[in-house]
Design a protein around this motif. Structure first.
Motif, mmCIF file in Angstrom:
data_model
loop_
_atom_site.group_PDB
_atom_site.id
_atom_site.type_symbol
_atom_site.label_atom_id
_atom_site.label_comp_id
_atom_site.label_asym_id
_atom_site.label_seq_id
_atom_site.Cartn_x
_atom_site.Cartn_y
_atom_site.Cartn_z
ATOM 1 N N THR A 125 0.844 -1.190 0.000
ATOM 2 C CA THR A 125 0.000 0.000 0.000
ATOM 3 C C THR A 125 0.881 1.242 0.000
ATOM 4 O O THR A 125 2.035 1.201 0.417
ATOM 5 C CB THR A 125 -0.933 0.033 1.234
ATOM 6 O OG1 THR A 125 -0.142 -0.014 2.420
ATOM 7 C CG2 THR A 125 -1.898 -1.134 1.240
ATOM 8 N N GLU A 158 0.416 6.901 2.176
ATOM 9 C CA GLU A 158 -0.818 7.563 2.612
ATOM 10 C C GLU A 158 -1.865 6.538 3.050
ATOM 11 O O GLU A 158 -2.510 6.696 4.085
ATOM 12 C CB GLU A 158 -1.372 8.449 1.488
ATOM 13 C CG GLU A 158 -2.507 9.345 1.923
ATOM 14 C CD GLU A 158 -2.139 10.332 3.019
ATOM 15 O OE1 GLU A 158 -3.012 10.609 3.874
ATOM 16 O OE2 GLU A 158 -0.997 10.829 3.050
ATOM 17 N N GLU A 159 -2.021 5.481 2.264
ATOM 18 C CA GLU A 159 -2.987 4.450 2.631
ATOM 19 C C GLU A 159 -2.558 3.721 3.903
ATOM 20 O O GLU A 159 -3.387 3.417 4.765
ATOM 21 C CB GLU A 159 -3.172 3.448 1.493
ATOM 22 C CG GLU A 159 -4.272 2.439 1.784
ATOM 23 C CD GLU A 159 -4.525 1.475 0.639
ATOM 24 O OE1 GLU A 159 -5.440 0.648 0.790
ATOM 25 O OE2 GLU A 159 -3.826 1.530 -0.384
ATOM 26 N N SER A 160 -1.276 3.463 4.036
ATOM 27 C CA SER A 160 -0.767 2.821 5.250
ATOM 28 C C SER A 160 -1.041 3.667 6.477
ATOM 29 O O SER A 160 -1.438 3.147 7.532
ATOM 30 C CB SER A 160 0.733 2.551 5.131
ATOM 31 O OG SER A 160 0.992 1.598 4.131
#
Length: 73
Positions: free
Chosen positions: A34, A37-39
């Motif tokens: 990922t 940002e998604e993490s």
């Protein structure tokens, strides 16, 4: 469930729902792949879910302690 827990839609999750979603978040983080940002978003969601679970557990502990106290009296 306390009034504070009834404040928002996330806080209406049962312990089991929050725990299951938290497990899913952990799996996604452990799998990797990922974006940063998604993490970060997943990590923040995991923190929220962990807090919800902890409030449920604290409430259960308080109920157990109260029941034990009544049994002793």
């Amino acid at each position: 469930m306390t009034e504070e827990m009834k404040a928002g839609p996330d806080e209406r999750l049962s312990y089991e729902q929050a725990r299951a979603e938290l497990a899913s978040v952990v799996e996604r983080l452990e799998a990797g792949g990922t974006s940063l940002e998604e993490s970060l978003a997943l990590w923040e969601r995991g923190e929220q879910l962990a807090e919800i679970c902890q409030r449920w557990l604290d409430g259960a502990r308080a109920r157990i302690d109260a029941a034990r106290q009544r049994a002793e009296d």
